[in-house]
Design a protein around this motif. Structure first.
Motif, mmCIF file in Angstrom:
data_model
loop_
_atom_site.group_PDB
_atom_site.id
_atom_site.type_symbol
_atom_site.label_atom_id
_atom_site.label_comp_id
_atom_site.label_asym_id
_atom_site.label_seq_id
_atom_site.Cartn_x
_atom_site.Cartn_y
_atom_site.Cartn_z
ATOM 1 N N LEU A 1 -7.176 8.438 -8.610
ATOM 2 C CA LEU A 1 -8.365 7.584 -8.580
ATOM 3 C C LEU A 1 -8.067 6.224 -7.949
ATOM 4 O O LEU A 1 -8.798 5.752 -7.074
ATOM 5 N N LEU A 2 -6.971 5.591 -8.373
ATOM 6 C CA LEU A 2 -6.673 4.225 -7.959
ATOM 7 C C LEU A 2 -5.706 4.144 -6.784
ATOM 8 O O LEU A 2 -5.439 3.041 -6.301
ATOM 9 N N THR A 3 -5.197 5.295 -6.330
ATOM 10 C CA THR A 3 -4.128 5.394 -5.315
ATOM 11 C C THR A 3 -2.788 5.001 -5.943
ATOM 12 O O THR A 3 -2.748 4.353 -6.995
ATOM 13 N N LYS A 4 -1.705 5.357 -5.280
ATOM 14 C CA LYS A 4 -0.366 5.138 -5.839
ATOM 15 C C LYS A 4 -0.079 3.659 -6.086
ATOM 16 O O LYS A 4 0.532 3.286 -7.096
ATOM 17 N N ASN B 1 -20.095 15.201 -1.607
ATOM 18 C CA ASN B 1 -19.162 16.248 -1.188
ATOM 19 C C ASN B 1 -17.785 15.707 -0.838
ATOM 20 O O ASN B 1 -16.767 16.320 -1.153
ATOM 21 N N SER B 2 -17.735 14.555 -0.175
ATOM 22 C CA SER B 2 -16.458 14.035 0.293
ATOM 23 C C SER B 2 -15.562 13.527 -0.824
ATOM 24 O O SER B 2 -14.372 13.303 -0.626
ATOM 25 N N ILE B 3 -16.126 13.315 -2.040
ATOM 26 C CA ILE B 3 -15.294 12.954 -3.194
ATOM 27 C C ILE B 3 -15.505 13.957 -4.327
ATOM 28 O O ILE B 3 -15.399 13.621 -5.499
ATOM 29 N N ARG B 4 -15.819 15.200 -3.951
ATOM 30 C CA ARG B 4 -16.066 16.241 -4.946
ATOM 31 C C ARG B 4 -14.866 16.429 -5.878
ATOM 32 O O ARG B 4 -15.004 16.784 -7.045
ATOM 33 N N GLY B 5 -13.669 16.147 -5.355
ATOM 34 C CA GLY B 5 -12.475 16.295 -6.192
ATOM 35 C C GLY B 5 -12.485 15.374 -7.390
ATOM 36 O O GLY B 5 -11.794 15.635 -8.384
ATOM 37 N N ALA B 6 -13.248 14.283 -7.331
ATOM 38 C CA ALA B 6 -13.318 13.348 -8.456
ATOM 39 C C ALA B 6 -13.957 13.990 -9.680
ATOM 40 O O ALA B 6 -13.811 13.486 -10.798
ATOM 41 N N LEU B 7 -14.659 15.102 -9.470
ATOM 42 C CA LEU B 7 -15.224 15.823 -10.606
ATOM 43 C C LEU B 7 -14.125 16.257 -11.573
ATOM 44 O O LEU B 7 -14.360 16.374 -12.782
ATOM 45 N N SER B 8 -12.921 16.462 -11.062
ATOM 46 C CA SER B 8 -11.821 16.929 -11.911
ATOM 47 C C SER B 8 -11.480 15.922 -12.996
ATOM 48 O O SER B 8 -11.086 16.307 -14.104
ATOM 49 N N ILE B 9 -11.630 14.625 -12.701
ATOM 50 C CA ILE B 9 -11.328 13.627 -13.725
ATOM 51 C C ILE B 9 -12.385 13.660 -14.829
ATOM 52 O O ILE B 9 -12.080 13.490 -16.017
ATOM 53 N N TRP C 1 -11.503 8.588 -3.834
ATOM 54 C CA TRP C 1 -12.493 8.770 -4.894
ATOM 55 C C TRP C 1 -13.350 7.536 -5.132
ATOM 56 O O TRP C 1 -14.469 7.640 -5.634
ATOM 57 N N LEU C 2 -12.854 6.362 -4.785
ATOM 58 C CA LEU C 2 -13.622 5.132 -4.996
ATOM 59 C C LEU C 2 -14.396 4.706 -3.750
ATOM 60 O O LEU C 2 -14.849 3.560 -3.655
#
Length: 552
Positions: free
Chosen positions: A98-101, A473-481, A342-343
């Motif tokens: 979410l916040l990057t490394k 769609n482009s941050i769909r992976g954020a659904l995992s959090i 994600w942000l």
């Protein structure tokens, strides 16, 4: 419980008419994953009292302190710390994403350091010797044992994306089926299959965690498989079958528990009956495992791996030879979708997604689904009556879930969610008052059913409709959090309920009513949250919803 509609495969099977029989067959096989999701998580409802009597109650006998109580508490601390580290590592991984490394790693290291300090204190403190303190610890262990499957759900849910992407949707479901099978057998006789070097109660916990991993995998991969195998025009209906299957699985196990409980007396139920409740899961798990051999991998996954000929054969079998090449081309065109940080749309969409997941659990639904028998016994019902009343709760849950599925596009998301929150708040307040004034009876049962209906027509399925729609769609992976937080919140609520409901001081003051008032407050807060922060998505395209976040 919840359907995780990943949105994967949103363009997977174009516009073909489809071989309806074959498509329905594949859907039914995949929805067995959803049925086992509901079956495995709700089985503990009927077994909860027997598990407590068999494993936890002997702790309270002073004569058993050295032989049972002290060893159980000592191992509980160790196992709990290990579990907590696993959960925290999953959360930290999501924080880094979410916040990057650069920002996420320092935050994660602080969290891990704090956990190490707390764990040292937790593991080195003296064992309790006072009866009241031992009772409080026993309540904590009870919550841990009963909610142990949810730990696996967190792990399985976090791993589902990696598994489905790495080895495929079908193989992911195979792993889930095997996990269900091993869990059912291990939880049946944890002392026979105790290869972990722990006490039998924690062997049981480990097998329940294994089943939870199967649930976590199935919760994401089953609807993903259906979404990627179904024609676009009927995808929504077919994916909704998975939500139906989850609730139906709960209803089936409520009935199975009732039948098993009727096979013997209270002593048989304490020593043997609960075992067969868990073992009954072998039947649907084995059927699921066998049927997976006859279903293909999804065309989208095959295309992702460059196995285009195999993908084409599956598409031909689903929709015919004429449209298969067109659909395959369409799938290939969606394989290079851009993934943004994600942000990218600001923090509000992430915060809303997280709060939707948290409130869905903090309103207390899984206390009802997992502890309904306990609640009804607190009302004065016998074991048989409590299990029968639990079946009624399951029927209401199923009926109103179906009602929500058919009305969410007519009435809108926000009205249903707000009305549901108000219904839950009023019924939980009333249920708590009925306990406080010792007026348990038909009225308390009605409040419980109203609460279940209110949740089933709102926060149950509609929450997941919103989660599927609000993430671009482009941050769909954020659904995992949001998914991970939902399972964690589920675990927190299920773990803490016995500590609130059975605490001696709270029972003396509130007569088992306290916890229900907490859930009533959460229901009120959930209504305010929906009213103030959540946008209405009814009738809006995904592009219009995405534009809303861009304006923010």
């Amino acid at each position: 419980m919840a359907l995780i509609n990943t949105g994967a495969g949103a363009n997977a099977i174009g516009v073909q008419k489809g071989n309806k029989f074959y498509i329905v067959l594949l859907t039914l096989v995949a929805t067995l994953g959803g049925l086992l999701f509901g079956y495995d998580t709700a089985v503990v409802n009927g077994a909860e009292k027997s598990l407590v009597d068999f494993y936890i109650t002997p702790m309270l006998d002073p004569a058993n302190y050295n032989s049972i109580t002290a060893p159980i508490i000592h191992q509980y601390r160790t196992v709990f710390v290990v579990v907590l580290f696993i959960v925290v590592l999953i959360v930290c991984t999501l924080i880094v994403k979410l916040l990057t490394k650069k920002k996420g790693l320092p935050v994660s290291l602080i969290i891990i350091l704090a956990l190490i300090i707390w764990s040292y204190y937790f593991l080195t403190q003296a064992l309790p010797t006072v009866a009241a303190t031992i009772k409080d610890t026993a309540d904590s262990i009870k919550g841990f044992v009963i909610s142990s499957a949810l730990i696996g759900c967190i792990i399985g849910g976090a791993a589902a994306g990696m598994v489905s992407k790495g080895i495929g949707r079908k193989n992911g479901l195979f792993i889930a089926a095997i996990a269900f099978l091993l869990s059912a057998v291990g939880a049946w006789r944890p002392e026979w299959f105790n290869v972990f070097g722990v006490m039998d109660v924690y062997s049981f916990v480990i097998y329940r965690i294994l089943g939870g991993i199967g649930v976590g995998l199935a919760s994401m991969i089953s609807p993903m498989y259906i979404a990627e195998i179904a024609p676009a025009k009927i995808r929504g209906k077919l994916v909704s079958f998975n939500q139906f299957a989850i609730i139906f699985g709960m209803l089936v196990i409520y009935f199975v528990n009732y039948v098993i409980a009727g096979r013997g007396d209270a002593e048989w139920l304490r020593t043997e009956g609960w075992r067969w409740m868990f073992f009954s899961g072998v039947i649907p798990a084995f059927i699921f495992f066998v049927l997976l051999f006859i279903v293909p991998e999804t065309p989208r996954y095959l295309a992702m791996k460059g196995r285009n000929e195999e993908a084409l054969k599956v598409l031909e079998k689903i929709g015919g030879k004429e449209e298969a090449p067109i659909v395959l081309t369409s799938i290939q065109g969606t394989l290079h979708e851009t993934n943004r940080p994600w942000l990218s749309y600001g923090g509000l969409v992430i915060i809303i997604g997280l709060l939707l997941s948290v409130f869905q659990q903090f309103v207390g639904i899984n206390v009802v689904l997992y502890y309904a028998g306990n609640i009804f016994r607190n009302m004065g019902a016998s074991t048989d009556s409590s299990l029968l009343q639990t079946i009624i709760v399951g029927v209401v849950n199923l009926v109103f879930t179906v009602l929500a599925i058919f009305t969410v596009d007519k009435f809108g998301r926000k009205p249903l969610m707000i009305i549901g929150s108000i219904g839950m708040a009023v019924s939980m307040l009333a249920l708590g008052l009925s306990f406080y004034f010792n007026q348990q009876g038909i009225g308390a049962l009605i409040f419980m059913l109203i609460y279940t209906a209110a949740f089933a027509m709102s926060w149950g399925p509609v929450c997941w409709v919103l989660l599927a729609e609000i993430f671009p769609n482009s941050i769909r992976g954020a659904l995992s959090i949001a998914v991970a937080i939902q399972w964690i919140a589920n675990w927190v609520v299920s773990f803490t309920f016995p500590m609130m409901n059975d605490n001696v001081g709270l029972v003396e003051k509130f007569h088992h009513g306290f916890s229900y008032w907490i859930y009533a407050v959460m229901s009120v807060l959930s209504a305010i949250f929906i009213w103030k922060l959540v946008p209405e998505t009814k009738g809006k395209t995904l592009e219009e919803i995405e534009g809303f976040w861009k304006k923010k």
